[in-house]
Design a protein around this motif. Structure first.
Motif, mmCIF file in Angstrom:
data_model
loop_
_atom_site.group_PDB
_atom_site.id
_atom_site.type_symbol
_atom_site.label_atom_id
_atom_site.label_comp_id
_atom_site.label_asym_id
_atom_site.label_seq_id
_atom_site.Cartn_x
_atom_site.Cartn_y
_atom_site.Cartn_z
ATOM 1 N N LEU A 183 -39.215 -75.371 37.390
ATOM 2 C CA LEU A 183 -37.932 -75.369 36.673
ATOM 3 C C LEU A 183 -36.913 -74.422 37.293
ATOM 4 N N ALA A 184 -37.336 -73.644 38.266
ATOM 5 C CA ALA A 184 -36.469 -72.583 38.788
ATOM 6 C C ALA A 184 -35.132 -73.113 39.288
ATOM 7 N N ASP A 185 -35.132 -74.267 39.951
ATOM 8 C CA ASP A 185 -33.897 -74.804 40.539
ATOM 9 C C ASP A 185 -33.322 -75.971 39.742
ATOM 10 N N ALA A 186 -33.858 -76.204 38.551
ATOM 11 C CA ALA A 186 -33.362 -77.303 37.720
ATOM 12 C C ALA A 186 -31.985 -76.954 37.176
ATOM 13 N N PRO A 187 -31.138 -77.967 36.915
ATOM 14 C CA PRO A 187 -29.844 -77.708 36.276
ATOM 15 C C PRO A 187 -30.041 -76.955 34.966
ATOM 16 N N ALA A 188 -29.054 -76.115 34.617
ATOM 17 C CA ALA A 188 -29.191 -75.236 33.450
ATOM 18 C C ALA A 188 -29.474 -76.018 32.180
ATOM 19 N N GLU A 189 -28.826 -77.168 32.009
ATOM 20 C CA GLU A 189 -29.024 -77.935 30.790
ATOM 21 C C GLU A 189 -30.438 -78.503 30.705
ATOM 22 N N GLU A 190 -30.939 -78.974 31.838
ATOM 23 C CA GLU A 190 -32.303 -79.501 31.873
ATOM 24 C C GLU A 190 -33.319 -78.388 31.631
ATOM 25 N N ALA A 224 -32.778 -75.609 29.995
ATOM 26 C CA ALA A 224 -32.666 -75.175 28.599
ATOM 27 C C ALA A 224 -33.484 -76.076 27.681
ATOM 28 N N ALA A 225 -33.363 -77.391 27.882
ATOM 29 C CA ALA A 225 -34.110 -78.330 27.036
ATOM 30 C C ALA A 225 -35.609 -78.153 27.219
ATOM 31 N N ALA A 226 -36.045 -77.982 28.477
ATOM 32 C CA ALA A 226 -37.471 -77.828 28.739
ATOM 33 C C ALA A 226 -38.019 -76.552 28.117
ATOM 34 N N LEU A 227 -37.261 -75.457 28.209
ATOM 35 C CA LEU A 227 -37.740 -74.187 27.669
ATOM 36 C C LEU A 227 -37.729 -74.179 26.145
ATOM 37 N N LEU A 228 -36.765 -74.876 25.552
ATOM 38 C CA LEU A 228 -36.746 -74.977 24.093
ATOM 39 C C LEU A 228 -37.987 -75.717 23.600
ATOM 40 N N HIS A 229 -38.323 -76.805 24.276
ATOM 41 C CA HIS A 229 -39.501 -77.568 23.866
ATOM 42 C C HIS A 229 -40.796 -76.822 24.169
ATOM 43 N N ALA A 230 -40.812 -76.032 25.229
ATOM 44 C CA ALA A 230 -41.994 -75.212 25.508
ATOM 45 C C ALA A 230 -42.202 -74.186 24.405
ATOM 46 N N SER A 231 -41.101 -73.590 23.948
ATOM 47 C CA SER A 231 -41.196 -72.636 22.844
ATOM 48 C C SER A 231 -41.660 -73.324 21.569
ATOM 49 N N LEU A 232 -41.156 -74.523 21.327
ATOM 50 C CA LEU A 232 -41.553 -75.277 20.143
ATOM 51 C C LEU A 232 -43.033 -75.624 20.173
ATOM 52 N N TRP A 233 -43.485 -76.272 21.245
ATOM 53 C CA TRP A 233 -44.868 -76.728 21.304
ATOM 54 C C TRP A 233 -45.845 -75.604 21.597
ATOM 55 N N GLY A 234 -45.336 -74.460 22.037
ATOM 56 C CA GLY A 234 -46.212 -73.305 22.205
ATOM 57 C C GLY A 234 -46.853 -72.893 20.908
ATOM 58 N N ASN A 235 -46.242 -73.285 19.788
ATOM 59 C CA ASN A 235 -46.805 -72.962 18.477
ATOM 60 C C ASN A 235 -48.167 -73.595 18.274
ATOM 61 N N ARG A 236 -48.533 -74.596 19.051
ATOM 62 C CA ARG A 236 -49.882 -75.168 18.955
ATOM 63 C C ARG A 236 -50.943 -74.155 19.338
ATOM 64 N N ALA A 237 -50.537 -73.088 20.007
ATOM 65 C CA ALA A 237 -51.515 -72.088 20.432
ATOM 66 C C ALA A 237 -51.887 -71.123 19.315
ATOM 67 N N ASP A 238 -51.420 -71.364 18.114
ATOM 68 C CA ASP A 238 -51.723 -70.531 16.957
ATOM 69 C C ASP A 238 -53.240 -70.341 16.819
#
Length: 397
Positions: A149-156, A158-172
């Motif tokens: 993701l390092a060189d991905a466009p900022a909008e792309e 942002a979406a990927a990191l938001l979803h990573a934060s969301l689904w990271g909750n499965r690690a509860d």
């Protein structure tokens, strides 16, 4: 804690969730998960005879006895006497589920001497579970994936990191005491509500805004939360982020300041983009652009509608408050049997400012679904409310 704002529940409020219905999710937590957790904690440390006897007594009480109050000598006896008024002497299954869960963890900490004056004072009984997860291969693999993701466009990005934060909750970790972690394919089952577009509109780039993030779990969930925070700061969606964590161990895997430090070290020690992210966050802590706070209310068995005035003022000053995880969601909308199509905006109208919930579904409570989505979920035959295979992003301006 500071004085609480008055609590009012509207006339259309659903019944409070209890654990006394056979086969319910709440009953399973009280009857199965909590006894299993006592065994896990007992085996995690070489506790002495006193701790073993206290854990045995707690196990006997939650299995066959009635709820007992804290000893009057405990530092927070008066506070819990107020919070538990009307619950003591009743079955654990007949108390409100949110309160019973919270009080169980308080009693567990008391049993292992966390609040005592002996050598076990301040020793997190859940630390071995958190550290094992943080040092595992899954975290390493996820951090390596960040390079893509390092060189991905900022909008792309942002979406990927938001979803990573969301689904990271499965690690509860608490979810995995008696359940297996959902498989990767199941995790892609999708969102039941997605207000991510509104979330980003509330955080336009170039603003001098403060964003509040209320963390949920440590380890595999907290790392993507921190990476998302770095993106908010690096791309000027926020000038300052306040990360709220728990002041003491709570609900097995909930994040505290030591967990934040462990995650930052894990990031900084990793090559590539993860290490660069960790370095930026480390510097952000030093310069005040990232601040960690631990208000005692985050370990209270109360809905956010009863938050104290000082915390209310903090959230009111934020451009957006992001609440992570299942417990925060239950406290946000109220741990009640709402209709799933009730308005999320109406349920959170009391909240002092814009609020967003990022949550993987692991309990019965949910609002804000449209009827078409609800009908499809109900007709699927899946245990979509509690299995961790579905998630939501809900935002209220």
């Amino acid at each position: 804690m500071a004085d609480r704002a008055p609590h009012t529940v509207d006339e259309g409020a659903g019944p409070v969730i209890l654990g006394n219905r056979p086969g319910s999710f709440a009953r399973g937590v009280l009857a199965d998960r909590h006894p299993a957790l006592i065994k896990q904690v007992r085996d995690a440390f070489p506790y002495g005879r006193r701790q073993h006897e206290a854990l045995d007594a707690l196990l006997d009480e939650i299995s066959r006895g009635d709820i007992q109050p804290l000893d009057p000598a405990e530092h927070d006896h008066e506070r819990w006497a107020e919070w538990g008024r009307g619950h003591y002497g009743r079955s654990w299954y007949d108390a409100p589920f949110l309160w019973a869960e919270s009080y169980f963890y308080r009693r567990l900490l008391g049993a292992v001497g966390y609040f005592g004056t002996g050598p076990w004072q301040g020793v997190d009984p859940f630390a071995p579970f958190k550290r094992a997860e943080l040092s595992g291969g899954a975290v390493e693999e996820e951090l390596r994936a960040l390079d893509a993701l390092a060189d991905a466009p900022a909008e792309e990005r942002a979406a990927a990191l938001l979803h990573a934060s969301l689904w990271g909750n499965r690690a509860d970790l608490g979810f995995r005491v008696t359940e297996g972690e959902p498989a990767a394919g199941q995790a892609a089952a999708g969102l039941v509500a997605d207000d991510s577009a509104l979330l980003w509109r509330l955080l336009p780039a170039g603003e001098t805004a403060t964003v509040a993030v209320v963390a949920d779990n440590a380890g595999r969930e907290l790392i993507p939360d921190l990476i998302l925070i770095d993106h908010l700061l690096e791309h000027r969606h926020a000038e300052r982020v306040v990360l709220h964590v728990k002041p003491y161990p709570y609900f097995v895997s909930d994040a505290m300041l030591p967990d934040v430090v462990d995650c930052l070290r894990r990031l900084t020690e990793t090559p590539g983009e993860a290490g660069r992210t960790g370095g930026r966050l480390w510097r952000a802590m030093a310069t005040g652009h990232l601040e960690v706070r631990a208000h005692p209310f985050f370990c209270a068995p109360l809905p956010y509608e009863e938050m104290p005035d000082d915390l209310r003022a903090e959230f009111a000053d934020a451009a957006l408050t992001v609440l992570k995880g299942d417990l925060n969601y239950r406290r946000l909308v109220g741990d009640r049997q709402w209709s799933a199509t009730d308005s999320f905006a109406a349920r959170t109208a009391y909240f002092p400012g814009a609020v967003a919930a990022l949550r993987t579904l692991k309990s019965d409570v949910i609002v804000g679904l449209d009827q078409v989505t609800l009908d499809a979920l109900e007709g699927s035959g899946a245990t979509w409310r509690t299995s961790g295979t579905h998630a939501l992003i809900q935002t209220r301006r």
